[in-house]
Design a protein around this motif. Sequence first.
Motif, mmCIF file in Angstrom:
data_model
loop_
_atom_site.group_PDB
_atom_site.id
_atom_site.type_symbol
_atom_site.label_atom_id
_atom_site.label_comp_id
_atom_site.label_asym_id
_atom_site.label_seq_id
_atom_site.Cartn_x
_atom_site.Cartn_y
_atom_site.Cartn_z
ATOM 1 N N GLY A 47 36.472 -71.129 -26.759
ATOM 2 C CA GLY A 47 35.714 -69.989 -27.275
ATOM 3 C C GLY A 47 34.528 -69.649 -26.391
ATOM 4 N N ALA A 48 33.847 -70.682 -25.882
ATOM 5 C CA ALA A 48 32.721 -70.443 -24.979
ATOM 6 C C ALA A 48 33.200 -69.819 -23.670
ATOM 7 N N ALA A 49 34.370 -70.267 -23.176
ATOM 8 C CA ALA A 49 34.916 -69.679 -21.954
ATOM 9 C C ALA A 49 35.272 -68.215 -22.158
ATOM 10 N N GLU A 50 35.820 -67.898 -23.332
ATOM 11 C CA GLU A 50 36.155 -66.498 -23.628
ATOM 12 C C GLU A 50 34.899 -65.638 -23.702
ATOM 13 N N MET A 51 33.856 -66.155 -24.356
ATOM 14 C CA MET A 51 32.603 -65.415 -24.443
ATOM 15 C C MET A 51 31.993 -65.220 -23.056
ATOM 16 N N SER A 52 32.087 -66.232 -22.220
ATOM 17 C CA SER A 52 31.518 -66.130 -20.871
ATOM 18 C C SER A 52 32.276 -65.117 -20.026
ATOM 19 N N LEU A 53 33.609 -65.086 -20.159
ATOM 20 C CA LEU A 53 34.389 -64.108 -19.417
ATOM 21 C C LEU A 53 34.025 -62.675 -19.809
ATOM 22 N N LEU A 54 33.574 -62.486 -21.050
ATOM 23 C CA LEU A 54 33.152 -61.164 -21.493
ATOM 24 C C LEU A 54 31.710 -60.860 -21.104
ATOM 25 N N SER A 55 30.896 -61.893 -20.943
ATOM 26 C CA SER A 55 29.473 -61.695 -20.669
ATOM 27 C C SER A 55 29.142 -61.632 -19.184
ATOM 28 N N VAL A 56 29.825 -62.443 -18.375
ATOM 29 C CA VAL A 56 29.472 -62.557 -16.951
ATOM 30 C C VAL A 56 29.660 -61.260 -16.165
ATOM 31 N N PRO A 57 30.717 -60.439 -16.434
ATOM 32 C CA PRO A 57 30.866 -59.215 -15.631
ATOM 33 C C PRO A 57 29.637 -58.303 -15.642
ATOM 34 N N GLU A 58 28.937 -58.209 -16.766
ATOM 35 C CA GLU A 58 27.738 -57.353 -16.799
ATOM 36 C C GLU A 58 26.651 -57.891 -15.875
ATOM 37 N N THR A 59 26.462 -59.218 -15.878
ATOM 38 C CA THR A 59 25.465 -59.812 -14.987
ATOM 39 C C THR A 59 25.851 -59.611 -13.528
ATOM 40 N N LEU A 60 27.128 -59.819 -13.211
ATOM 41 C CA LEU A 60 27.587 -59.604 -11.837
ATOM 42 C C LEU A 60 27.378 -58.158 -11.406
ATOM 43 N N TYR A 61 27.647 -57.242 -12.313
ATOM 44 C CA TYR A 61 27.509 -55.828 -11.962
ATOM 45 C C TYR A 61 26.057 -55.477 -11.661
ATOM 46 N N ARG A 62 25.141 -56.078 -12.404
ATOM 47 C CA ARG A 62 23.722 -55.779 -12.189
ATOM 48 C C ARG A 62 23.213 -56.335 -10.861
ATOM 49 N N ILE A 63 23.789 -57.433 -10.389
ATOM 50 C CA ILE A 63 23.299 -58.033 -9.151
ATOM 51 C C ILE A 63 24.205 -57.708 -7.965
ATOM 52 N N LEU A 64 25.065 -56.706 -8.105
ATOM 53 C CA LEU A 64 25.929 -56.319 -6.980
ATOM 54 C C LEU A 64 25.143 -56.023 -5.699
ATOM 55 N N PRO A 65 23.990 -55.345 -5.768
ATOM 56 C CA PRO A 65 23.230 -55.123 -4.519
ATOM 57 C C PRO A 65 22.810 -56.421 -3.847
ATOM 58 N N LEU A 66 22.428 -57.428 -4.636
ATOM 59 C CA LEU A 66 22.046 -58.713 -4.049
ATOM 60 C C LEU A 66 23.262 -59.411 -3.441
ATOM 61 N N ILE A 67 24.402 -59.318 -4.107
ATOM 62 C CA ILE A 67 25.622 -59.896 -3.541
ATOM 63 C C ILE A 67 25.970 -59.207 -2.227
ATOM 64 N N MET A 68 25.763 -57.895 -2.182
ATOM 65 C CA MET A 68 26.060 -57.150 -0.962
ATOM 66 C C MET A 68 25.152 -57.585 0.190
ATOM 67 N N VAL A 69 23.844 -57.728 -0.069
ATOM 68 C CA VAL A 69 22.941 -58.091 1.023
ATOM 69 C C VAL A 69 23.223 -59.512 1.510
ATOM 70 N N MET A 70 23.561 -60.440 0.587
ATOM 71 C CA MET A 70 23.888 -61.802 1.014
ATOM 72 C C MET A 70 25.198 -61.840 1.788
ATOM 73 N N GLY A 71 26.201 -61.081 1.331
ATOM 74 C CA GLY A 71 27.449 -61.029 2.061
ATOM 75 C C GLY A 71 27.280 -60.413 3.448
ATOM 76 N N ALA A 72 26.436 -59.371 3.544
ATOM 77 C CA ALA A 72 26.195 -58.741 4.845
ATOM 78 C C ALA A 72 25.463 -59.692 5.787
#
Length: 365
Positions: A47-72
């Motif tokens: 149940g915790a894994a299911e909740m995390s799979l639903l919650s984590v995408p929003e956090t990832l989406y918000r930090i996409l610019p930071l992921i981009m700068v680190m990847g670059a």
Amino acid sequence: MTLNLYIARRFLGTVGRVFLIFFAILFLIDMIEQLRRFSDAGIGLSGAAEMSLLSVPETLYRILPLIMVMGAIANFLGFARSSELVVVRAAGRSGLHFLMTPLLVSVALGLLAVGLFNPLVAATSKAYDDKRSALSQGASSVLSVADTGLWLRQGSEDGQTVIQAARSNLDGTELFGVTFIGFGVDGTPGKRVEAETARLVEGAWELTGTKTWDLASPNPELTAVVDPGPVALPSDLTPERIRDSFGTPSAIAFWDLPGYIADLERAGFSAQAYKLWYQMELALPLLMAAMVLVAAGFTMRHVRFGGTGRMVLYALLAGFGFFFLRNFAQALGDSGQIPVPLAAWSPPVAAVMLSLGLLLHLEDG
């Protein structure tokens, strides 16, 4: 074309690996948080894994610019360590020409994020909010905004009441042109109340200009009661519950935002935060390209020049600085202190201009 495809493949691979690393870290952290938060509700590991799979995408989406700068940063350091940047320059291609492929890829990723990843994040965020509300409160959201106006739901020991209003004040505590339909515990409608206005006070709605029908009567219109008011109708709603039911703008898919903004304004609510989020989504591809320029300005240099660690630190600080500036501008835009277009577009435009200035100085200065 072969060189461009090679650069694009390397860039996509590096950014993808950084994205997966962040996903794994955030997933593990969020699982622990879900287990702690809903331990009383008997949530298990699955149940915790299911909740995390639903919650984590929003956090990832918000930090996409930071992921981009680190990847670059990682991508340009890889090219520098392998001396491929030297080879590309020796072949007659300038640094700015070399950057065109990563920039185009970053803009394409930004467009895909807005067009495809954003609706996915909206769906998972809504599903997460529903599951969280069910686990913590035993009920889902009490408020909905549609073309037909504002819809609310409240409950009591006698059953449920559905509320529909043509419009409201900014916080949903005063309704106009409102209809209350009461349902018994067996789900059958029992009473209908129409009122000119309804104001939420402690523990009740205070109605004026009411007309009440007993739906259990053979002829409800014949037994209808008109009362100018005020009439008190018990309620378990509070201003906080109504306000929390709105959720966040990220819970609305990008393609649905214009219609949702129109519905909010028609219902009488302020749509400032949703207008700002919509403009920020439009500016996301430009911000992604700006993060690539920020990384290139500090790390697109040969490692034999020395100071690589210091340059990486500067690039990270600059990327985080622009990310903070974007969030700060969002807060100012939400509060109405600066116009929405200025809050949404000024951070990415500033990042692009400053980074281009640094690159032109290093390449041609």
